[in-house]
Design a protein around this motif. Structure first.
Motif, PDB file in Angstrom:
ATOM      1  N   VAL A 171       0.844  -1.191   0.000  1.00  0.00           N
ATOM      2  CA  VAL A 171       0.000   0.000   0.000  1.00  0.00           C
ATOM      3  C   VAL A 171       0.883   1.244   0.000  1.00  0.00           C
ATOM      4  O   VAL A 171       1.859   1.317   0.741  1.00  0.00           O
ATOM      5  N   LEU A 172       0.527   2.218  -0.835  1.00  0.00           N
ATOM      6  CA  LEU A 172       1.203   3.510  -0.840  1.00  0.00           C
ATOM      7  C   LEU A 172       0.209   4.562  -0.350  1.00  0.00           C
ATOM      8  O   LEU A 172      -0.852   4.759  -0.950  1.00  0.00           O
ATOM      9  N   VAL A 202       9.407   3.220  10.247  1.00  0.00           N
ATOM     10  CA  VAL A 202      10.708   3.820   9.955  1.00  0.00           C
ATOM     11  C   VAL A 202      10.495   5.112   9.180  1.00  0.00           C
ATOM     12  O   VAL A 202       9.812   5.109   8.150  1.00  0.00           O
ATOM     13  N   ASN A 203      11.047   6.204   9.674  1.00  0.00           N
ATOM     14  CA  ASN A 203      11.021   7.470   8.941  1.00  0.00           C
ATOM     15  C   ASN A 203      12.297   7.546   8.116  1.00  0.00           C
ATOM     16  O   ASN A 203      13.390   7.778   8.648  1.00  0.00           O
ATOM     17  N   GLY A 241       5.135  -9.469  10.249  1.00  0.00           N
ATOM     18  CA  GLY A 241       4.264  -8.329  10.524  1.00  0.00           C
ATOM     19  C   GLY A 241       4.270  -7.325   9.381  1.00  0.00           C
ATOM     20  O   GLY A 241       4.304  -7.683   8.205  1.00  0.00           O
ATOM     21  N   THR A 242       4.254  -6.049   9.746  1.00  0.00           N
ATOM     22  CA  THR A 242       4.131  -4.959   8.782  1.00  0.00           C
ATOM     23  C   THR A 242       5.329  -4.029   8.894  1.00  0.00           C
ATOM     24  O   THR A 242       5.745  -3.687   9.996  1.00  0.00           O
ATOM     25  N   LEU A 243       5.876  -3.637   7.756  1.00  0.00           N
ATOM     26  CA  LEU A 243       6.947  -2.639   7.715  1.00  0.00           C
ATOM     27  C   LEU A 243       6.357  -1.362   7.145  1.00  0.00           C
ATOM     28  O   LEU A 243       5.860  -1.345   6.010  1.00  0.00           O
ATOM     29  N   PHE A 244       6.386  -0.292   7.929  1.00  0.00           N
ATOM     30  CA  PHE A 244       5.881   1.001   7.471  1.00  0.00           C
ATOM     31  C   PHE A 244       7.046   1.927   7.212  1.00  0.00           C
ATOM     32  O   PHE A 244       7.794   2.278   8.128  1.00  0.00           O
ATOM     33  N   ARG A 282       4.712  -7.338   5.151  1.00  0.00           N
ATOM     34  CA  ARG A 282       3.817  -6.546   4.306  1.00  0.00           C
ATOM     35  C   ARG A 282       4.327  -5.115   4.344  1.00  0.00           C
ATOM     36  O   ARG A 282       4.543  -4.556   5.423  1.00  0.00           O
ATOM     37  N   LEU A 283       4.505  -4.523   3.174  1.00  0.00           N
ATOM     38  CA  LEU A 283       5.053  -3.174   3.114  1.00  0.00           C
ATOM     39  C   LEU A 283       3.947  -2.143   2.942  1.00  0.00           C
ATOM     40  O   LEU A 283       3.096  -2.253   2.051  1.00  0.00           O
TER      41      LEU A 283
END
Length: 472
Positions: A171-172, A202-203, A241-244, A282-283
């Motif tokens: 997702v973007l 992560v910023n 999990g999820t990587l943001f 999941r990105l």
């Protein structure tokens, strides 16, 4: 009433967290160290333990085995993020970064307690049950998503979140700075089958370019000067999990190539290593920049852009969310009242009009900061418009403030050229041409719109009112 144990050595943080939880109908006990908690309480008897990672004596992770199945939520600073992820491998149910947002803390606590109760009930009802099925997210509607928004664009966004969250699609999230892109990412994670696994945020703009690959993908001992030991990266920490990745447009091209490999092959290779390892992440990425344009100019990999752009979610800026802005402002004010204590505060009529009229270029983040400042500085229960510190000329607020923003009219008798001009071009041309000798009321009347709409369009197009104007 759920009973929560807080283990935190900093008195200010411990007391603030206790007040927050007690105000939300939790029974709370507290201790300053693992040893004190052992001496004073029966640790397995709590419904949840919230502990700092770094404590005098034994670390907070020691509570995991002492809890005997009671969930442990670890608090840590961003700098200790890897240690927090390691604590989850030891059995912590989740972690939260300090300084934490109050709403995030309350949502996390409620989710953990609810999940633990459901798991306990399921185990008691079916002790011989095998298999592992993902629990459906509790509740529905905006409460489940955790974001305020009743305007059309936000309701449309919520519908897409509910549809996209259960999938594993990339997702973007697109939107201006301060619109709440991480809240959308958190909602996608919490409503997914990965909700019980970590979401690593992560910023990309906050990590030095020389360290970004090591931070994301890890490194082996001796991979570069100062690499005295091998370390796992944040992508690896998000396994399952999820990587943001916030501000992904700031990611260097070399790191983009490595990230593309994660998406294409489902594997990573640490810096300095020749061995690859599989990861299941999941990105979710976010940006305020136009990645398609960056891709065309060679500043962003085109193949990565199309990999990210499987699902695109657009967050509207605050100025396009209508009455949502006032509801959000009131929610922020209520939160500030809780934080600082004392009597409840409320906005004056002029302050509410200013909140609605101002364009909020910094979006929700700017709104929250303005209200925090106003709440702290206020010397009475009523928040005045002046305390908000925003550039809105209050003498222009009229009783017709609530009037609808009518379409631009052609009521002007002037001879300005309108051919080949869009409505926005016409508006800008007319205002710049006449604002020196017309009042705001006259300008609005000539354009066939309300003064509220005139100010909104000024803000959107960046046309400040000239101080030398004849407006009165």
């Amino acid at each position: 009433m759920p009973h929560i144990l807080i283990v935190e050595d900093e008195t200010i943080i411990r007391s603030a967290l206790r007040r927050l939880l007690e105000r939300n109908q939790y029974q709370v006990s507290e201790a300053g160290s693992v040893q004190e908690a052992q001496d004073r309480f029966s640790i397995p008897g709590f419904d949840l333990i919230v502990s700092d990672l770094r404590l005098p004596g034994a670390p907070g992770t020691e509570l995991i085995k002492l809890a005997e199945g009671t969930p442990v939520l670890i608090m840590t600073s961003y700098a200790s993020l890897r240690s927090a992820v390691d604590s989850m491998k030891l059995g912590a149910v989740d972690y939260i970064a300090k300084p934490f947002d109050h709403d995030e803390m309350l949502q996390t606590v409620a989710r953990i307690i609810s999940d633990h109760e459901q798991a306990t009930t399921s185990h008691a009802a079916a002790p011989r049950s095998a298999g592992n099925t993902a629990a459906a997210p509790a509740g529905n509607g905006d409460t489940a998503i955790g974001i305020i928004g009743h305007c059309g664009p936000m309701q449309e966004l919520f519908g897409k979140i509910r549809k996209v969250a259960p999938t594993d699609s990339n997702v973007l999230i697109q939107g201006e700075s301060g619109t709440g892109k991480e809240l959308v990412a958190r909602a996608l994670h919490n409503l997914s089958r990965r909700a019980k696994a970590p979401m690593i945020s992560v910023n990309c703009a906050a990590i030095p370019e020389t360290l970004i690959e090591s931070e994301l993908f890890g490194h082996e001992k001796g991979a570069f000067t100062g690499a005295s030991a091998g370390r796992a990266g944040l992508v690896e920490a998000a396994d399952g999990g999820t990587l943001f990745l916030d501000e992904i447009g700031e990611l260097p091209l070399e790191a983009q190539a490595r990230l593309l490999r994660v998406l294409q092959e489902g594997e990573i290779r640490r810096v300095g290593s020749t061995q690859s390892q599989k990861v299941d992440v999941r990105l979710i990425a976010a940006t305020h920049r136009d990645l398609k344009t960056l891709a065309k100019t060679g500043q962003f990999r085109e193949d990565l852009y199309y990999r990210l752009h499987v699902i695109a979610l657009k967050l509207p800026p605050l100025r396009e969310r209508g009455s949502d802005v006032l509801e959000i402002a009131r929610a922020f004010l209520a939160r500030q009242c809780e934080r600082i204590g004392g009597e409840p505060l409320h906005f004056s009529r002029e302050a509410e009009q200013a909140v609605r009229l101002y364009a909020w270029p910094g979006n929700v983040r700017e709104l929250e900061n303005a209200i925090e400042r106003a709440a702290i500085l206020s010397e009475s229960p009523e928040i005045s418009a002046d305390l908000l510190g925003i550039d809105v000329e209050l003498d222009e607020l009229e009783d017709d403030f609530e009037g609808a923003c009518a379409p631009l009219g052609a009521a002007s008798s002037s001879n300005e050229p309108t051919e080949d001009l869009s409505l926005e071009d016409y508006f800008q041309h007319f205002v710049l041409e006449h604002q020196d000798h017309m009042t705001e009321t006259e300008l609005a009347r000539k354009l066939g719109i309300s003064r509220k709409c005139l100010w909104e369009r000024r803000q959107r197009l960046g046309i400040p009112r000239r101080k030398s104007s004849a407006a009165g």
